[in-house]
Every structure is written in C-alpha cells, then in structure tokens.
Enzyme design. Sequence first.
Site, PDB file in Angstrom:
ATOM      1  N   CYS A   1       0.854  -1.192   0.000  1.00 42.75           N
ATOM      2  CA  CYS A   1       0.000   0.000   0.000  1.00 42.75           C
ATOM      3  C   CYS A   1       0.888   1.240   0.000  1.00 42.75           C
ATOM      4  O   CYS A   1       0.614   2.233  -0.683  1.00 42.75           O
ATOM      5  CB  CYS A   1      -0.881   0.021   1.244  1.00 42.75           C
ATOM      6  SG  CYS A   1      -1.859  -1.445   1.496  1.00 42.75           S
TER       7      CYS A   1
ATOM      8  N   HIS B   1       1.008   4.918  -2.022  1.00 40.64           N
ATOM      9  CA  HIS B   1       0.358   6.008  -1.298  1.00 40.64           C
ATOM     10  C   HIS B   1       1.256   6.699  -0.277  1.00 40.64           C
ATOM     11  O   HIS B   1       0.805   7.625   0.382  1.00 40.64           O
ATOM     12  CB  HIS B   1      -0.922   5.484  -0.648  1.00 40.64           C
ATOM     13  CG  HIS B   1      -1.905   4.986  -1.669  1.00 40.64           C
ATOM     14  ND1 HIS B   1      -2.515   5.828  -2.568  1.00 40.64           N
ATOM     15  CD2 HIS B   1      -2.344   3.743  -1.977  1.00 40.64           C
ATOM     16  CE1 HIS B   1      -3.303   5.126  -3.367  1.00 40.64           C
ATOM     17  NE2 HIS B   1      -3.211   3.852  -3.040  1.00 40.64           N
TER      18      HIS B   1
ATOM     19  N   ARG C   1     -13.133  -0.731  -1.331  1.00 42.41           N
ATOM     20  CA  ARG C   1     -11.999  -0.007  -1.937  1.00 42.41           C
ATOM     21  C   ARG C   1     -10.691  -0.781  -1.705  1.00 42.41           C
ATOM     22  O   ARG C   1      -9.838  -0.843  -2.573  1.00 42.41           O
ATOM     23  CB  ARG C   1     -11.951   1.398  -1.338  1.00 42.41           C
ATOM     24  CG  ARG C   1     -10.831   2.279  -1.809  1.00 42.41           C
ATOM     25  CD  ARG C   1     -10.901   2.599  -3.282  1.00 42.41           C
ATOM     26  NE  ARG C   1      -9.630   2.303  -3.894  1.00 42.41           N
ATOM     27  CZ  ARG C   1      -9.276   2.656  -5.117  1.00 42.41           C
ATOM     28  NH1 ARG C   1     -10.103   3.305  -5.891  1.00 42.41           N
ATOM     29  NH2 ARG C   1      -8.113   2.339  -5.597  1.00 42.41           N
TER      30      ARG C   1
ATOM     31  N   CYS D   1      -8.187  -2.159  -4.549  1.00 42.57           N
ATOM     32  CA  CYS D   1      -6.749  -1.859  -4.546  1.00 42.57           C
ATOM     33  C   CYS D   1      -5.937  -3.149  -4.654  1.00 42.57           C
ATOM     34  O   CYS D   1      -4.958  -3.217  -5.392  1.00 42.57           O
ATOM     35  CB  CYS D   1      -6.367  -1.127  -3.274  1.00 42.57           C
ATOM     36  SG  CYS D   1      -5.905   0.564  -3.559  1.00 42.57           S
TER      37      CYS D   1
END
Lengths: 298, 104
Positions: free
Chosen positions: A208, A212, A255, A259
């Site tokens: 992740c 991000h 979500r 992802c």
Amino acid sequence: MITKSWWFKPCRTTLHRFQISFFLAAAATALPVNLLAAPSTGEIREDIRQFQQFFLSRFPDVPLEAYQDGVNALPQYAQRRLGWELLLEFPPYESEMIAARDQWQAPLPSGGNLERCFVGKPPPTAYPYFFNGETHTIAGDINNCLLENGAGVLDGMSGEMARLVAAFKSPWSGQVMDIDFRSEEIRQLYKKGRQYFWAKRGQMNFSCANCHVHNAGNQLRGDVLSAALGHSTGYPAYSTTWSLDGNAMGTLHRRYAQCNALVGAAPLAAQSEEYIALEVYQAIMNSGVPIKVPSQRQ
Amino acid sequence: MIYSTRLKVIETEPGHQLMCEIRHPMEPGGRRDKATGRLLPANYITQVVFRVNEEIRAEMLLGKYVSKNPVVGTMVSKLSGGDRIIVSWQDIAGDSGQASVRVK
C-alpha cells in the site's frame, strides 16, 4: 562461473530439511518477547507523528485538515480540482443519501431501527474500538443490530451497507478522527494493519505504501496517486467508476479489495481480520483529520 | 418518467455563473437492453435555454453523446437583485421541464 555459497544449496535430504527447520524453530523461540508484543501507546504516537510529518513536509501547502478530500487536496491535482468542485455543486450522491437516511430510520422486523441501535455507541470518529471482548467496526455493528432485530445481515461490500454506514457517519462530518488505542487488542490489530500496509503483495509486488506513501502525488498514467494520510476519512464514498455498474456507493473494504485486485493480489472478504486491522491502522494514522462523509471519489 | 431540474446561480468575479442539473436518462438509442436484447428507444435532450427576465441569454443544442443526468451552465454578465432566471429544456420524446430562481 558462479560459485554457490553453502546456504544457497538446495536441501536434498530429509536430514538437511530437518536441520534447517530445527534451526528456524530455534531462531523463532529465541526472539525477544517485545517483538511479539503489541506496540506501546508511545510507539504508536511516534508512528502517527512520523507518518503525518512525512506528508506535511512533502506537501507543505496542504494543512492536515485538507487531507479529508483525498487526492483532491494535493497540489498535483489542482488543475482537476476545479472540475471536482463543479461536480459537487450538484452532488451526485444526494439521491443515495436520501435513500440512506430513509433506510437508517426504517423499522426492522422486531420494531426497532438502526438509529436506536446506535444510541449510546461512540461516534464514528472513534471507530473501530474494542469493547466487551470484541473489536467493533461500523459495518460489524450494523450487522449485529440487524441480526438482533430479526433482519438478515448485509455483505460488507454491498452498496446497501455503504449507504447505512454513510447515514451513520454523515451527521459527524467535520469531526476529527480520535481512536482510543490504549487496549491491548486494538494495538495488536494496529500492528497487524501496519504490517499489512507496508508489506509487499501481488503479482506487481506492491505494498500500500509503495503507491500512497513513496509515490503519493506522482502520476500513474493519467491519475495522481493519493496520499495515505486522510484515506478512509471520506469513506463510504460515491465513486464515479463504481457508478458505471449502477452501484456507486462503496465501503472502505470494497476499496481495499479493489486496490488489492489492481496490484494483482487476491482480494479478501469484507470485514476480514486483515481489512479490519488495516482499517484500525489507517484510522489511527488519521488522528486529527476530520471526516467528510459522504464524499465523491474517482 | 419523472425528471427533475435544478438551477443554481453562482456569483463569480466577472459575472454570474448559471448552472443547471437535469435528471434525465439521455438514452442514445444505440444501446440494447441486457435482458431482452432489444434496442432501448432514444430519449435525449435536444435543447436547453437560459432566460434572464424572459430574455434569452443562452441556447444550447445537446445531442445523444451527452452523458446522463447532464449538468450544463453558462456565464452571464453581472445580474442585479430580483432578476428572474429561468432554464427550460425539451427532449425528443416530447417531454420538457423548467426551473427558475430569483437572484438575491
């Protein structure tokens, strides 16, 4: 010619395998106890400071409160922000929210309703929390309430669940995230979520954080990658992509699953332990960021 | 089918921005019903007119390629308080709608 070192030799015999597994088992038992224990509250506070400071120094013009807008807050997105603001002149989620509020107050088979179930519970800014031997998420509490009142449970990925969560959260829009992480169980989940956030997975071998944190604000083809700070404060969200299938409102776990699929990893089920742990980690990292529900995302 | 029309007047620096949202399917006529396989009949807005005090300020000719629930708008020169803004539209199925606001 490449010479192989002794530790690269494939173990051909059972004895070798036994020796290696014995060595690993011995190494595991020799781990210091504090590596297995949950992180202390002080360590978590330091994590929050470092995490937020990273983004505040990377995007110096973006204050902490602005991260509630997700990618729309980033300077790299400034040119497209005007279009987003124009879209919000007639918010596309309005009809969904009218249905959500009706559903929130609709009577259940036993005569009660969801609004009554949530009287006395903490505000959505304090979710997830640990109480009475279990970790409570909003979607989990909604399903518990539905079960207690004789109705069927909802899928955590469904649009109906997203609408109900949004109905609970929307009156608290503007309040800052404030999670109580003093309990051991929440800190254990925090640790698991932190591991999930930073560990690589999937065919693309992305974590992740790769997108991000390390590449927040950079372009990925035509899109700008959002900053991890402020993630989850806008969910459940109305997504333009999801609206094409006629199921525009989606929960945070939907979500997460999207992802995961994008990086070629198998999506997990909604309300699975990993996703709850990730939700706990992100909620704690967002301490001090106001929530904004409903919201619109790409 | 029930259509709704909403009109907003936004004050900006050079003048006023008029924005209108029409809840309309904007069916282009080339799509098929997934269940039956039949063509869905075309139904899209062809004309949107913005009037200020009965005077036409903008006229838009839309077609089948405009997305559903369209938001259309225009900029007009500075309006004065009490001006009446009317937006009206019509589609090829013969339906029409309008909305009006008064400038504060």
